[in-house]
Enzyme design. Structure first.
Site, short mmCIF file in Angstrom:
data_model
loop_
_atom_site.label_atom_id
_atom_site.label_comp_id
_atom_site.label_asym_id
_atom_site.label_seq_id
_atom_site.Cartn_x
_atom_site.Cartn_y
_atom_site.Cartn_z
N TYR A 115 0.78 -1.22 -0.10
CA TYR A 115 -0.03 -0.05 0.09
C TYR A 115 0.69 1.59 0.15
O TYR A 115 0.71 2.43 -0.77
CB TYR A 115 -1.07 -0.05 1.04
CG TYR A 115 -2.10 -1.04 1.13
CD1 TYR A 115 -3.14 -0.98 0.54
CD2 TYR A 115 -1.80 -2.62 1.73
CE1 TYR A 115 -4.25 -1.73 0.59
CE2 TYR A 115 -2.57 -3.29 1.88
CZ TYR A 115 -4.11 -2.95 1.13
OH TYR A 115 -4.98 -3.96 1.13
N ASN A 138 -12.50 0.31 -5.47
CA ASN A 138 -12.04 -0.02 -6.96
C ASN A 138 -13.64 -0.58 -7.71
O ASN A 138 -13.99 -1.46 -7.10
CB ASN A 138 -11.24 -1.01 -7.04
CG ASN A 138 -10.61 -1.49 -8.35
OD1 ASN A 138 -11.12 -0.92 -9.38
ND2 ASN A 138 -9.73 -2.37 -8.45
N CYS A 146 -6.77 -5.05 -7.80
CA CYS A 146 -6.48 -4.68 -6.22
C CYS A 146 -5.96 -5.77 -5.50
O CYS A 146 -5.60 -5.36 -4.42
CB CYS A 146 -7.87 -3.92 -5.92
SG CYS A 146 -9.22 -4.89 -5.98
N HIS A 147 -6.35 -7.01 -6.00
CA HIS A 147 -5.87 -8.00 -5.31
C HIS A 147 -4.26 -8.20 -5.20
O HIS A 147 -3.73 -8.92 -4.32
CB HIS A 147 -6.32 -9.30 -5.96
CG HIS A 147 -5.97 -9.62 -7.27
ND1 HIS A 147 -6.70 -8.95 -8.29
CD2 HIS A 147 -4.78 -10.39 -7.83
CE1 HIS A 147 -6.01 -9.45 -9.58
NE2 HIS A 147 -5.05 -10.34 -9.19
N GLU A 173 -2.24 -16.50 -10.10
CA GLU A 173 -0.90 -15.59 -10.49
C GLU A 173 0.22 -16.12 -10.05
O GLU A 173 1.35 -15.69 -10.46
CB GLU A 173 -1.28 -14.37 -10.24
CG GLU A 173 -2.53 -13.69 -10.98
CD GLU A 173 -2.46 -12.07 -10.77
OE1 GLU A 173 -1.59 -11.39 -10.46
OE2 GLU A 173 -3.73 -11.50 -11.02
#
Length: 181
Positions: A115, A138, A146-147, A173
């Site tokens: 962040y 978002n 945003c993950h 991912e």
């Protein structure tokens, strides 16, 4: 803005983390909503109606939604690493929009950012909490990833879709190990 740009088409599609509501204007994808079961869907459509000043129209065969649906399906099967969709940023503004645009362009698939690091990237070091607020608001989660924003101490942080969905996306991912069961 002409009436085609203002009109809103939507559909609910399955995903690896549950049903998603996708909405698009003539400009591009404007909203992705998690857990798109009837009560959540109705609330989201009401918010789109109010914020965009147009009546959302359900359009599962929409040409406007075909490419977002295709790309999200490819993402969830591991075949897509970068979204190339036109986005309508009209549901966010100011600092939030700046942070989300940096996130979309500067934090690639398979990576994470803190962040505070994201705050520094937009010239606001020390604005980590404000970045958290931007992530929470978002309008385009998954597509604007945003993950991929995590706490500096390695914690996952929050997530509008729930922490289990965040874990699943990060595992997809390759950032986190796949669950054992």
């Amino acid at each position: 803005m002409n009436s085609d740009e203002q009109s809103v088409e939507w559909s609910v599609v399955p995903s690896g983390i549950g049903p998603l509501l996708l909405a698009a204007t003539g400009t591009g994808l404007v909203s992705v909503v998690f857990h798109a079961h009837p009560p959540v869907r109705e609330k989201a459509l009401g918010q789109l109606r109010t914020r965009l000043g147009a009546e959302p129209v359900q359009s599962p065969g929409s040409a406007r939604l075909a490419e977002p649906i295709r790309q999200l399906a490819a993402y969830f099967t591991g075949g897509l690493k970068e979204f190339t969709l036109p986005l309508d940023w009209s549901l966010t503004s100011g600092f939030h929009r700046e942070v989300l645009r940096e996130l979309a362009s500067g934090v690639p698939y398979g990576t994470v950012v803190g962040y505070g690091d994201l705050a520094a990237r937009v010239g606001q070091p020390g604005a980590a909490q404000a970045v958290g607020a931007a992530m929470g608001s978002n309008p385009l989660p998954v597509v604007v990833p945003c993950h991929r924003v995590v706490e500096s101490d390695g914690g996952l942080g929050g997530f509008g879709g729930g922490l289990e969905a965040k874990r699943q996306l990060l595992a997809l991912e390759g950032v986190l190990p796949q669950p054992l069961f």
